[in-house]
Design an enzyme around this catalytic site. Structure first.
Site: not given
Length: 280
Positions: A242, A146, A123, A78, A73
């Site tokens: 199925y 991060e 990200g 952002y 990011m």
């Protein structure tokens, strides 16, 4: 051939010749190491819509311009700008991010391959995992940095890790922020294969071309089945699979089941492991 739309932060190319059937979808912010901002997230939604609707495209390869796949990011656009905006701006940004990074990719009607050509951080792990297959350059650089910015992994990164790599590896890289390369990513099964950088595109084209030659209707049922049954009991999975089988074979415009049985039982032109099933 339809002309792909033009975007500011992403790009589409439709393969020709030996790459026929492949739709190339690029993170296209090379000056920002293809970091994902709100504009890119919105444009990725539109780009995936276009690729899904173009009959010339049978497989989508997600990759990056320049030296990065995606650095994650965009911290400036952002986070900082969204934090200073009214609440609805943050809600919309998170919604657009989730819409393409996992909802669209997980349920995409056509096969998707992540071709990791360089940096893959933070990200970017979410769209990486949500592509059906992933091939990386051996010297690509991965990281969950991060923790260095004072936050835990954002979005659904931790969920993406839980889907693919062992718990001990996930904890290690989330908690230390250490980088790892494409070889290590392959060993942990974050990706399917790691190949030398100069062979990355050729190997991706080889895999994508094989998928492009298959029955897309049946291929979609097969890949969705694998994804859905992970969280089902055996009894529920049996009933679900199925149902998918009946739906895939009953509504298949290419009549793949009938053609495959004819090639295997009558014409003797196909043997598992020796030749490819022909779409015709």
């Amino acid at each position: 051939m339809a002309v792909p739309p033009a975007f500011e932060t992403v790009a589409i190319e439709v393969g020709e010749g030996p790459e026929t059937g492949i739709g190339w979808l690029f993170f296209d912010r090379p000056d920002k190491r293809n970091a994902m901002n709100p504009t890119l997230n919105r444009e990725m939604i539109a780009a995936l819509d276009w690729l899904e609707g173009d009959d010339e495209v049978r497989v989508v390869v997600l990759t990056g311009r320049g030296e990065a796949w995606s650095a994650g990011m965009d911290l400036q656009e952002y986070f900082r700008e969204v934090d200073d905006a009214p609440p609805h701006v943050e809600i919309r940004a998170r919604r657009d991010s989730a819409e393409w990074q996992w909802r669209r990719l997980i349920h995409f009607a056509k096969p998707t391959i992540a071709m990791v050509n360089g940096w893959c951080f933070g990200g970017a792990f979410t769209p990486l995992v949500c592509c059906d297959l992933a091939i990386t350059a051996e010297d690509a650089s991965f990281g969950l940095s991060e923790v260095n910015w004072g936050i835990p992994p954002g979005g659904l990164v931790s969920r993406a890790l839980a889907e693919t790599i062992p718990a001990r590896d996930a904890q290690w890289y989330v908690m230390t922020g250490e980088r790892f390369d494409g070889r290590q990513a392959s060993a942990m099964r974050l990706v399917n294969e790691a190949v030398p950088g100069d062979r990355l595109r050729a190997r991706t084209v080889e895999v994508a071309g094989r998928l492009a030659g298959m029955n897309t209707h049946v291929l979609r049922a097969a890949k969705v089945g694998v994804k859905k049954v992970r969280q089902m009991s055996w009894d529920v999975a049996e009933d679900y699979l199925y149902a998918k089988l009946d739906a895939a074979t009953g509504h298949d415009p290419e009549q793949g089941k009938q053609r495959g049985l004819t090639q295997f039982l009558d014409d003797k032109t196909y043997r598992p492991g020796l030749g490819a099933y022909e779409r015709g």
